[in-house]
Design an enzyme around this catalytic site. Structure first.
Site, mmCIF file in Angstrom:
data_model
loop_
_atom_site.group_PDB
_atom_site.id
_atom_site.type_symbol
_atom_site.label_atom_id
_atom_site.label_comp_id
_atom_site.label_asym_id
_atom_site.label_seq_id
_atom_site.Cartn_x
_atom_site.Cartn_y
_atom_site.Cartn_z
ATOM 1 N N ARG A 175 0.767 -1.426 -0.004
ATOM 2 C CA ARG A 175 0.038 -0.011 0.130
ATOM 3 C C ARG A 175 0.714 1.268 -0.034
ATOM 4 O O ARG A 175 0.402 2.429 -0.450
ATOM 5 C CB ARG A 175 -1.011 0.065 1.210
ATOM 6 N N HIS A 204 -0.872 -4.451 5.426
ATOM 7 C CA HIS A 204 -0.199 -3.117 6.041
ATOM 8 C C HIS A 204 0.643 -4.026 7.089
ATOM 9 O O HIS A 204 0.490 -5.090 7.499
ATOM 10 C CB HIS A 204 -1.210 -2.533 6.753
ATOM 11 N N CYS A 300 -6.042 -0.731 13.549
ATOM 12 C CA CYS A 300 -6.345 -0.172 12.196
ATOM 13 C C CYS A 300 -7.514 1.127 12.536
ATOM 14 O O CYS A 300 -7.829 1.969 11.919
ATOM 15 C CB CYS A 300 -7.069 -0.799 11.439
#
Ligand code: ARG
Length: 317
Positions: A175, A204, A300
């Site tokens: 990403r 991630h 997150c």
């Protein structure tokens, strides 16, 4: 060597003790979940029907856990930010941004804690989110910095501060672009240690790498290259490897070590919880099932900020 990027343990020319200490960011930001949903698929976990009521309940339980453990909890409401945006900044309304609740991706705090490096999202579905966060920062006294146009950078999802030190860990390859860290190292004058990500299950850094305190990190070793693993082992005394089934099945590494002693993590990861407890951490497990349908969990859903004590420093306000 401040302002330098290190991409392998072979070139580390410092000891952790020689790195300036850094006050850990004590404010935790959450984004209210009224528009959370799964309507597209940009990571392998995304799918299933979201139960909005259950999602709101789970998010509120997470907020309560933070209220107990973090020194300050702030909530940003996308509707309020939208209402405050000038006409030319109004692009997509918040109901069109179902992943906005995952604010880890909106940016990363500067080491002094009064500013934020804003994200530039990798997927078209999420590109409008940082506009909201940037506006929220302006309103709330955090200065903002953007990277050069065309550089992808997904904030705290990939950029994670070493606890207590002015050292940033930077995940790249899926990403975020590696060059984001050249710019961050240069402009913030900090050391950045990069870790390459190649496996979409660990899209991630915060789904496979969770520093618990200055000496200890929980990782999913499957996510890293041999070089990456050597680099992690060179800078942490203790590396705890999470079970693979819980790392993917329950996003076990997507946790938050709030003060180096207490850990907020996703419920349903008993083996990981037992490992953490055996190492002396106190764990609080919260149910995040609804958010896991979008590939996200505790870490997150939050962004760590400083106290924003120098309002408008970069914004010229
Ligand atoms: N659906 C979101 C995405 O794929 C989930 C983001 C999770 N955030 C994180 N920091 N891992 O972008």
């Amino acid at each position: 060597q401040v302002g330098r990027v290190y991409d392998t343990a072979r070139v580390l020319d410092f000891d952790l003790e020689s790195i300036p200490s850094r006050q850990d960011h004590e404010t935790v930001l959450l984004v209210s979940p009224q528009y959370f949903d799964v309507r597209y698929h940009i990571n392998p976990y995304m799918g299933g029907e979201v139960d909005g009521t259950a999602a709101t309940e789970q998010w509120e339980t997470l907020q309560e856990a933070y209220e107990e453990y973090a020194s300050r909890v702030l909530v940003f409401d996308p509707d309020e930010v939208w209402a405050s945006l000038s006409t030319e900044r109004k692009t997509l309304p918040p109901e069109g941004l179902p992943d906005m609740v995952f604010c880890a991706n909106h940016g990363v705090a500067t080491p002094d804690g009064d500013g934020v490096v804003l994200a530039a999202m990798s997927n078209a579905e999420r590109v409008d989110e940082p506009t909201y966060f940037g506006a929220w920062c302006q309103e709330n006294g955090y200065r903002t910095m953007s990277l050069a146009p065309g550089t992808r950078f997904e904030g705290g999802g990939d950029a994670i501060w070493h606890p207590g030190r002015e050292l940033l860990w930077g995940g790249y390859g899926i990403r975020s672009d590696k060059r984001a860290y050249d710019e961050i190292a240069d402009r913030l004058g900090v050391r950045v240690v990069t870790l390459e990500l190649t496996d979409e299950n660990y899209y991630h850094l915060d789904v496979c790498f969770a520093p618990l305190d200055e000496e200890t990190v929980l990782i999913q070793s499957e996510a890293f290259t041999d070089e990456g693993l050597a680099t992690i082992h060179a800078l942490f005394e203790t590396v705890i490897d999470a079970p693979v089934d819980e790392s993917t099945g329950g996003l076990a590494c997507n946790l938050h070590s709030v003060d180096g002693e207490r850990v907020i993590m996703s419920r349903g990861n008993p083996k990981t919880a037992a490992l953490l407890e055996a190492h002396g951490y106190e764990t609080t497990a919260v149910c995040t099932d609804e958010f896991q349908k979008a590939g996200g969990s505790v870490r997150c859903l939050t962004l760590s900020l400083g106290d924003g004590s120098r309002p408008g420093y970069l914004n010229g306000r």
